[in-house]
Write a protein that holds these residues in place. Structure first.
Motif, PDB file in Angstrom:
ATOM      1  N   VAL A 182      66.433  69.919  33.796  1.00 33.38           N
ATOM      2  CA  VAL A 182      65.513  68.829  33.453  1.00 33.38           C
ATOM      3  C   VAL A 182      65.496  67.799  34.576  1.00 33.38           C
ATOM      4  N   ILE A 183      66.659  67.413  35.038  1.00 31.46           N
ATOM      5  CA  ILE A 183      66.755  66.405  36.102  1.00 31.46           C
ATOM      6  C   ILE A 183      66.037  66.866  37.363  1.00 31.46           C
ATOM      7  N   ALA A 184      66.158  68.168  37.674  1.00 37.28           N
ATOM      8  CA  ALA A 184      65.539  68.714  38.892  1.00 37.28           C
ATOM      9  C   ALA A 184      64.066  69.046  38.707  1.00 37.28           C
ATOM     10  N   THR A 203      73.595  63.102  29.741  1.00 35.17           N
ATOM     11  CA  THR A 203      73.644  63.404  31.173  1.00 35.17           C
ATOM     12  C   THR A 203      72.295  63.143  31.832  1.00 35.17           C
ATOM     13  N   VAL A 204      71.228  63.612  31.177  1.00 32.11           N
ATOM     14  CA  VAL A 204      69.876  63.405  31.727  1.00 32.11           C
ATOM     15  C   VAL A 204      69.514  61.927  31.715  1.00 32.11           C
ATOM     16  N   ALA A 205      69.763  61.260  30.583  1.00 33.59           N
ATOM     17  CA  ALA A 205      69.386  59.851  30.454  1.00 33.59           C
ATOM     18  C   ALA A 205      70.142  58.969  31.448  1.00 33.59           C
ATOM     19  N   ASP A 206      71.386  59.315  31.739  1.00 35.09           N
ATOM     20  CA  ASP A 206      72.179  58.523  32.685  1.00 35.09           C
ATOM     21  C   ASP A 206      71.770  58.765  34.128  1.00 35.09           C
ATOM     22  N   ALA A 207      71.301  59.985  34.405  1.00 31.98           N
ATOM     23  CA  ALA A 207      71.034  60.368  35.795  1.00 31.98           C
ATOM     24  C   ALA A 207      69.601  60.128  36.243  1.00 31.98           C
ATOM     25  N   ALA A 208      68.679  59.964  35.290  1.00 35.20           N
ATOM     26  CA  ALA A 208      67.268  59.878  35.661  1.00 35.20           C
ATOM     27  C   ALA A 208      66.537  58.918  34.739  1.00 35.20           C
ATOM     28  N   ASP A 209      65.318  58.568  35.134  1.00 32.92           N
ATOM     29  CA  ASP A 209      64.453  57.762  34.269  1.00 32.92           C
ATOM     30  C   ASP A 209      63.882  58.710  33.228  1.00 32.92           C
ATOM     31  N   ALA A 210      64.442  58.674  32.021  1.00 30.17           N
ATOM     32  CA  ALA A 210      64.122  59.683  31.016  1.00 30.17           C
ATOM     33  C   ALA A 210      63.765  59.045  29.676  1.00 30.17           C
ATOM     34  N   VAL A 211      63.168  59.844  28.818  1.00 30.35           N
ATOM     35  CA  VAL A 211      62.815  59.432  27.450  1.00 30.35           C
ATOM     36  C   VAL A 211      63.552  60.348  26.486  1.00 30.35           C
ATOM     37  N   VAL A 212      64.338  59.762  25.618  1.00 28.83           N
ATOM     38  CA  VAL A 212      65.008  60.519  24.562  1.00 28.83           C
ATOM     39  C   VAL A 212      64.226  60.302  23.282  1.00 28.83           C
ATOM     40  N   PHE A 213      63.947  61.374  22.555  1.00 29.53           N
ATOM     41  CA  PHE A 213      63.131  61.230  21.352  1.00 29.53           C
ATOM     42  C   PHE A 213      63.615  62.165  20.255  1.00 29.53           C
ATOM     43  N   GLY A 214      63.269  61.794  19.016  1.00 26.26           N
ATOM     44  CA  GLY A 214      63.619  62.599  17.859  1.00 26.26           C
ATOM     45  C   GLY A 214      62.365  63.107  17.170  1.00 26.26           C
ATOM     46  N   PHE A 215      62.401  63.130  15.842  1.00 25.44           N
ATOM     47  CA  PHE A 215      61.294  63.656  15.040  1.00 25.44           C
ATOM     48  C   PHE A 215      60.554  62.519  14.337  1.00 25.44           C
ATOM     49  N   SER A 216      59.309  62.767  13.985  1.00 22.03           N
ATOM     50  CA  SER A 216      58.597  61.865  13.089  1.00 22.03           C
ATOM     51  C   SER A 216      59.050  62.165  11.663  1.00 22.03           C
ATOM     52  N   GLY A 217      58.670  61.305  10.726  1.00 24.32           N
ATOM     53  CA  GLY A 217      59.029  61.553   9.334  1.00 24.32           C
ATOM     54  C   GLY A 217      58.501  62.887   8.825  1.00 24.32           C
ATOM     55  N   ASP A 218      57.258  63.196   9.162  1.00 18.18           N
ATOM     56  CA  ASP A 218      56.665  64.475   8.737  1.00 18.18           C
ATOM     57  C   ASP A 218      57.376  65.653   9.388  1.00 18.18           C
ATOM     58  N   GLU A 219      57.810  65.474  10.645  1.00 13.55           N
ATOM     59  CA  GLU A 219      58.491  66.559  11.345  1.00 13.55           C
ATOM     60  C   GLU A 219      59.880  66.814  10.762  1.00 13.55           C
ATOM     61  N   VAL A 220      60.567  65.743  10.372  1.00 15.53           N
ATOM     62  CA  VAL A 220      61.859  65.912   9.699  1.00 15.53           C
ATOM     63  C   VAL A 220      61.672  66.717   8.419  1.00 15.53           C
ATOM     64  N   ALA A 234      69.953  59.232  11.568  1.00 17.85           N
ATOM     65  CA  ALA A 234      69.305  58.358  12.538  1.00 17.85           C
ATOM     66  C   ALA A 234      70.234  58.128  13.720  1.00 17.85           C
ATOM     67  N   VAL A 235      69.651  58.039  14.902  1.00 14.59           N
ATOM     68  CA  VAL A 235      70.400  57.743  16.125  1.00 14.59           C
ATOM     69  C   VAL A 235      70.178  56.262  16.432  1.00 14.59           C
ATOM     70  N   PRO A 236      71.229  55.448  16.404  1.00 10.34           N
ATOM     71  CA  PRO A 236      71.065  54.000  16.573  1.00 10.34           C
ATOM     72  C   PRO A 236      70.459  53.625  17.925  1.00 10.34           C
ATOM     73  N   PRO A 237      69.738  52.506  17.986  1.00  7.81           N
ATOM     74  CA  PRO A 237      69.203  52.032  19.266  1.00  7.81           C
ATOM     75  C   PRO A 237      70.333  51.822  20.267  1.00  7.81           C
ATOM     76  N   GLY A 238      70.037  52.087  21.538  1.00  2.00           N
ATOM     77  CA  GLY A 238      71.035  51.870  22.572  1.00  2.00           C
ATOM     78  C   GLY A 238      72.039  52.989  22.724  1.00  2.00           C
ATOM     79  N   THR A 239      71.890  54.057  21.955  1.00  2.00           N
ATOM     80  CA  THR A 239      72.800  55.197  22.105  1.00  2.00           C
ATOM     81  C   THR A 239      72.650  55.814  23.492  1.00  2.00           C
ATOM     82  N   TYR A 240      71.404  55.849  23.981  1.00  2.00           N
ATOM     83  CA  TYR A 240      71.121  56.381  25.311  1.00  2.00           C
ATOM     84  C   TYR A 240      70.487  55.285  26.171  1.00  2.00           C
ATOM     85  N   LYS A 241      70.673  55.385  27.453  1.00  2.00           N
ATOM     86  CA  LYS A 241      70.086  54.411  28.374  1.00  2.00           C
ATOM     87  C   LYS A 241      68.569  54.363  28.184  1.00  2.00           C
TER      88      LYS A 241
END
Length: 320
Positions: A182-184, A203-220, A234-241
């Motif tokens: 992903v980084i490359a 690893t990706v979020a720390d090494a690059a300008d990245a977006v971490v995302f989960g599911f929408s309510g319908d997708e869950v 739920a993944v709390p805010p600030g878990t990833y850069k």
């Protein structure tokens, strides 16, 4: 009053007996060594297994992690190995024990028995910000790293994608390999589960300008229709850069499992030795939930009698 004094005396005596049972040294293990089926580089299973192995070895049972592709392989292996131990996602354990998932080919892996809880694993995805990918629906047609072939991440993402009509290109590999890809820019995104923060995604979020995302309510809801034994988390805010808001996720607990014919004395000794650690994070930074009270999160396979003995001593009720 006499009845009350008698009752109080009995309660004190029972408490003393329980304390004695828990403080008396356990008989030494009967096995000379044990292998712990874990996972590959970049997973949580491998360093967690290394921590458990070091602790067990120091306590008197030589133990070593065995690299595998993860939960599916581990469930298969421990179903046939009466002297090993395996780290398994309990949704995978449910599939194995019931023989209901496609990967089991209808074979019930009914030799599986639980020892102790590890931690809860939640699933997220990550992509470089420059890719324009910000949610699950934008993965349509993209190259998505989904972990080792046949592993839980691949199974759950393919099941989700089929349920919502999302066509994508699956890419297999270890979490470490996929994070590097992903980084490359060799792949567009990766989907992985584990204790939060999920190592490969971090690893990706720390090494690059990245977006971490989960599911929408319908997708869950779509994921849980296909895999009803997965929970919502739920993944709390600030878990990833750079993550400003909470992320919706699906999750399942991980447990250490053994074969039903694993020696009872050793099952008791291992469970007690691991769960008696005052601060579980001494085993691994993410092992905080490795506590007796969390044994109740196993509803997938029976507990080994040796483990049940320890939980009964600890007053953990309702386990089977």
């Amino acid at each position: 009053m006499a009845i009350h004094r008698t009752l109080a005396t009995c309660l004190v005596a029972c408490a003393a007996l329980l304390a004695t049972a828990c403080s008396t040294p356990a008989p030494p293990p009967t096995l000379a060594q044990v292998g712990i089926y874990a996972a590959g580089s970049g997973s949580v299973f491998l360093p967690y297994a290394q921590g458990i192995a070091s602790h067990l070895t120091a306590a008197g049972l030589k133990a070593a992690p065995v690299e595998t592709t993860g939960s599916v392989e581990n469930a298969r292996r421990i179903n046939a190995d009466p002297q090993g131990m395996a780290l398994v996602l309990m949704s995978t354990a449910h599939e194995a024990y019931t023989g209901q998932a496609a990967w089991t080919q209808g074979v019930k892996h009914d030799n599986l028995r639980a020892l102790f809880p590890m931690y809860e694993a939640a699933y997220q995805a990550v992509a470089l910000r420059s890719s324009g990918i910000t949610n699950m629906s934008s993965l349509r047609g993209k190259r998505v790293g989904v972990g080792p072939s046949g592993g839980p991440s691949e199974v759950y993402f393919k099941g989700f994608a089929a349920a919502v009509g999302l066509d994508f290109v699956p890419i297999n590999g270890t979490p470490a390999e996929l994070a590097a890809s992903v980084i490359a820019g060799r792949i567009d995104a990766m989907f992985q589960g584990g204790a939060i923060p999920v190592p490969g995604i971090k690893t990706v979020a720390d090494a690059a300008d990245a977006v971490v995302f989960g599911f929408s309510g319908d997708e869950v809801a779509a994921v849980r229709r296909v895999f009803p034994y997965l929970g919502e988390s739920a993944v709390p805010p600030g878990t990833y850069k750079g993550q400003a808001t909470a992320l919706r996720s699906v999750s399942a607990w991980n447990f250490a499992l053994v074969h039903k014919d694993f020696p009872e004395a050793d099952a008791y000794w291992i469970t007690r030795t691991v769960l008696s650690v005052a601060d579980p994070t001494a085993l691994h930074a993410l092992a905080g939930p490795t506590r007796a009270a969390n044994a109740v999160h196993n509803t997938s396979v029976p507990f080994h009698p040796g483990a049940l003995k320890y939980y009964q001593q600890q007053g953990v009720a309702g386990l089977k």
